[in-house]
Write an enzyme that holds these catalytic residues in place. Structure first.
Site, PDB file in Angstrom:
ATOM      1  N   LYS A 127     -15.344  17.324   9.968  1.00  0.00           N
ATOM      2  CA  LYS A 127     -16.370  17.306  11.013  1.00  0.00           C
ATOM      3  C   LYS A 127     -16.640  18.736  11.448  1.00  0.00           C
ATOM      4  CE  LYS A 127     -14.672  12.864  12.169  1.00  0.00           C
ATOM      5  NZ  LYS A 127     -13.244  12.809  11.865  1.00  0.00           N
ATOM      6  N   GLU A 144      -5.782  -3.738  -0.990  1.00  0.00           N
ATOM      7  CA  GLU A 144      -6.185  -4.866  -0.145  1.00  0.00           C
ATOM      8  C   GLU A 144      -7.355  -5.658  -0.739  1.00  0.00           C
ATOM      9  OE1 GLU A 144      -5.543  -1.822   0.809  1.00  0.00           O
ATOM     10  OE2 GLU A 144      -4.507  -1.737   2.737  1.00  0.00           O
ATOM     11  N   TRP A 191     -20.984  15.749   9.498  1.00  0.00           N
ATOM     12  CA  TRP A 191     -19.920  15.409   8.562  1.00  0.00           C
ATOM     13  C   TRP A 191     -20.135  16.129   7.236  1.00  0.00           C
ATOM     14  CZ3 TRP A 191     -18.797   9.422   8.818  1.00  0.00           C
ATOM     15  CH2 TRP A 191     -18.314   9.124  10.108  1.00  0.00           C
ATOM     16  N   THR A 221       0.874  -1.176   0.000  1.00  0.00           N
ATOM     17  CA  THR A 221       0.000   0.000   0.000  1.00  0.00           C
ATOM     18  C   THR A 221       0.912   1.227   0.000  1.00  0.00           C
ATOM     19  OG1 THR A 221       0.002   0.081   2.396  1.00  0.00           O
ATOM     20  CG2 THR A 221      -1.764  -1.155   1.370  1.00  0.00           C
TER      21      THR A 221
HETATM   22  P1  ADP Z   1      -3.863   4.094  -1.122  1.00  0.00           P
HETATM   23  O1  ADP Z   1      -4.795   3.739  -0.006  1.00  0.00           O
HETATM   24  O2  ADP Z   1      -2.474   4.105  -0.719  1.00  0.00           O
HETATM   25  O3  ADP Z   1      -4.300   5.288  -1.938  1.00  0.00           O
HETATM   26  P2  ADP Z   1      -5.022   2.274  -2.954  1.00  0.00           P
HETATM   27  O4  ADP Z   1      -4.585   2.449  -4.329  1.00  0.00           O
HETATM   28  O5  ADP Z   1      -5.233   0.932  -2.439  1.00  0.00           O
HETATM   29  O6  ADP Z   1      -3.929   2.888  -2.112  1.00  0.00           O
HETATM   30  O7  ADP Z   1      -6.272   3.211  -2.736  1.00  0.00           O
HETATM   31  C1  ADP Z   1      -7.489   2.744  -2.275  1.00  0.00           C
HETATM   32  C2  ADP Z   1      -8.368   3.895  -1.924  1.00  0.00           C
HETATM   33  O8  ADP Z   1      -8.608   4.734  -3.048  1.00  0.00           O
HETATM   34  C3  ADP Z   1      -9.734   3.494  -1.463  1.00  0.00           C
HETATM   35  O9  ADP Z   1      -9.724   3.097  -0.135  1.00  0.00           O
HETATM   36  C4  ADP Z   1     -10.533   4.760  -1.717  1.00  0.00           C
HETATM   37  O10 ADP Z   1     -10.354   5.694  -0.668  1.00  0.00           O
HETATM   38  C5  ADP Z   1      -9.902   5.326  -2.942  1.00  0.00           C
HETATM   39  N1  ADP Z   1     -10.711   4.981  -4.119  1.00  0.00           N
HETATM   40  C6  ADP Z   1     -10.513   3.986  -4.994  1.00  0.00           C
HETATM   41  N2  ADP Z   1     -11.441   4.017  -5.964  1.00  0.00           N
HETATM   42  C7  ADP Z   1     -12.255   5.055  -5.706  1.00  0.00           C
HETATM   43  C8  ADP Z   1     -13.416   5.625  -6.331  1.00  0.00           C
HETATM   44  N3  ADP Z   1     -13.916   5.142  -7.454  1.00  0.00           N
HETATM   45  N4  ADP Z   1     -13.988   6.691  -5.742  1.00  0.00           N
HETATM   46  C9  ADP Z   1     -13.492   7.211  -4.597  1.00  0.00           C
HETATM   47  N5  ADP Z   1     -12.416   6.735  -3.975  1.00  0.00           N
HETATM   48  C10 ADP Z   1     -11.795   5.669  -4.512  1.00  0.00           C
END
Ligand code: ADP
Length: 541
Positions: A439, A331, A444, A186
């Site tokens: 917040k 994940e 929110w 990650t």
């Molecule tokens: P990182 O957490 O390091 O950015 P990831 O590439 O695993 O790595 O990112 C996952 C996160 O990206 C998700 O938990 C979410 O917050 C965001 N995400 C992924 N796809 C979308 C989407 N279509 N819309 C909004 N947020 C998204």
């Protein structure tokens, strides 16, 4: 009583065997780091993957050991996907946009035995090789005659000379389908990065899932362009699903700017392309500036961050391209949900449909989702109340590599760190990440809502909303924006643009004009960095 059917393990080697046997002349086209285009077929990829497996045997990388990659999307990276995992080792794709010390940390944590890199990343390797004692071989993804003589790296070999002349037959091991196949860290926006360790089973099931008609809807007649990097959650599984359906694969190499991506789409008849919103923003800007149209492109898959509604609208209305808004994370392999409408939605007015398309969509089969309140109790669908998004399924992480961070699950569910709503039809919508929620006075405010409105303003190229400490309300939102070249907008005009679109108390208190919003290693806005840059900022009195 057990069923009486054959028990074939779900293995990655079976995907490349299938593509070779049933789609042998299916094309794989790559823009190379060298600058030229490379073309070959699934049969060629399969043959070279087996030669690579022999090459790994020759340097004695043992089953289960990790082979790292620092590479763009291209055919040699594809061969590594199949040759490394197919032969029982673990491919560990590394994001080259991380800082060199982070890359070294990750290589050491994963205990990579060999590290394969595109020549673009030679300077990174030169900087870190002395700090990665476990790496026994550094392999440059190039021809032998391009290998630099004076690199200063011991054990440097060229990929082409390494695999050349190896036997083209290889007996892929019949592994347990739960054997580890791939690894991805990650981005570690909080603390040290942690690794997801995928298995053959999870990878093959995920490939089935993304190929489904209401996912990416892949078929042998597609030409697929993964713009999303192969170091970013396996290019969302496209290299596996493409072999499963036998479609043409088009790799962009290092050229991800709007002009290069557009030219590749047109030259190769790309029908489906996948990427994060920032990539599509560059493409659309280039197209608008040059009054260009698409030829064969039918659909784009947008994920990794919320697709702004203005982008969905432009693709659909101006260019007739279907947008598939998808959600996932490292994940979750990554696909959790994709937004495709149901029959009953097709008769809705256009603005109602757009509201649905903005959502991250329905779970694909295999994934189960729920949202929970702060006490962990499930919130019913369709209430409009948001909660923490939890997921579970056969391609969702159960534990991080080396047990890092302890047991991540809550009652068998993986808490995503995202905040979402789920409507009565099961359409999930991300409203924020837990750490980005603003917040204000006990209520929110969704930073994504605030950003989407700013992005819909014709003068705004990019917008990021963050909360600022406030003595009375805890936090108040401000929006940091980048104005499009040649356009103008004042603070007052942009704030007035919010009128009627959100409640007054949700309207940002201020606009901060910036030259650029900091982006993270995967091209997403990096709000931690933005907060740091604005640490001396004071809300207007
Ligand atoms: P990182 O957490 O390091 O950015 P990831 O590439 O695993 O790595 O990112 C996952 C996160 O990206 C998700 O938990 C979410 O917050 C965001 N995400 C992924 N796809 C979308 C989407 N279509 N819309 C909004 N947020 C998204």
């Amino acid at each position: 009583m057990l069923g009486l059917m054959q028990n074939h393990p779900l293995l990655i080697s079976a995907l490349i065997d299938f593509a070779e046997r049933y789609h042998r002349d299916g094309e794989i086209v790559s823009r190379r780091v060298e600058g030229d285009m490379h073309r070959y077929t699934w049969a060629d990829a399969a043959r070279r993957s087996r030669q690579l497996a022999h090459a790994l045997d020759a340097i004695e990388v043992r089953p289960g050991e990790r082979v790292g990659t620092l590479a763009w999307n291209g055919y040699r990276h594809l061969e590594l996907y199949y040759g490394v995992s197919g032969s029982g080792r673990v491919i560990h794709t590394i994001n080259p946009r991380l800082l060199p010390e982070q890359i070294a940390w990750i290589i050491n944590h994963a205990e990579d035995q060999a590290l394969c890199f595109d020549m673009t990343f030679l300077p990174i390797v030169q900087g870190i090789h002395k700090h990665c004692p476990a790496v026994r071989h550094w392999i440059a993804l190039c021809d032998g005659d391009r290998l630099p003589q004076d690199s200063g790296i011991a054990n440097l070999i060229s990929y082409e000379s390494w695999i050349a002349g190896r036997p083209t037959a290889y007996a892929w091991p019949r592994l347990d389908e739960n054997t580890a196949s791939g690894m991805c860290y990650t981005s570690g926006t909080t603390g040290n990065p942690k690794a997801a360790l995928y298995s053959h089973r999870s990878t093959v099931l995920h490939a089935y899932a993304i190929a489904l008609p209401d996912s990416m809807g892949l078929s042998a007649r597609d030409a697929a362009l993964p713009v999303v990097p192969m170091f970013h959650v396996n290019a969302w599984g496209m290299p596996y699903a493409a072999a499963m359906v036998g479609c043409k694969l088009v790799f962009p190499g290092p050229a991800l700017d709007g002009k290069s991506v557009y030219e590749l789409i047109e030259a190769e008849g790309v029908t489906v392309a996948t990427g994060v919103p920032t990539v599509w923003q560059m493409l659309l800007t280039h197209m608008a500036a040059n009054k260009l149209r698409f030829g064969a492109l039918q659909r784009t898959v947008i994920g990794g961050a919320a697709a702004p509604p203005a982008m969905i609208d432009t693709f659909r209305n101006d260019y007739g391209i279907e947008v598939l808004h998808a959600w996932g994370m490292t994940e979750t392999s990554p696909i959790g949900s994709v937004c495709t409408l149901q029959n009953k939605h097709l008769s809705l007015p256009a603005d109602e449909q757009l509201k649905l398309r903005m959502k991250q969509g329905r779970a694909v089969f295999g994934i189960d989702m729920k949202i929970v309140d702060p006490n962990g109790n499930e919130i019913a669908w369709g209430t409009g109340v948001s909660g923490d998004l939890y997921v579970r399924g056969p391609w969702i992480l159960a534990s991080y590599y080396k047990g890092e961070g302890g047991d991540p699950l809550r009652g068998g569910w993986f808490p995503t760190g995202d905040v979402a709503t789920i409507d009565a039809d099961g359409f999930m919508q991300i409203t924020d990440r837990t750490k980005d929620v603003i917040k204000s006075g006990g209520e929110w405010i969704s930073s994504i809502d605030i950003e989407n409105i700013a992005m819909a303003h014709p003068a705004i190229a990019m917008a990021a909303c963050i909360g600022m400490p406030h003595p009375k309300w805890d936090e108040r939102p401000i929006v940091a924006v980048v104005v499009k070249p040649g356009q103008e907008v004042t603070r007052e005009q942009l704030l007035a643009f919010y009128e009627g679109k959100v409640a007054k108390w949700q309207t940002p208190d201020d606009v901060v004009f910036m030259d650029a919003i900091p982006l993270g290693a995967t091209g997403k806005m990096l709000k931690t960095k933005l907060r740091e840059q604005l640490k001396d900022y004071k809300l207007p009195a």
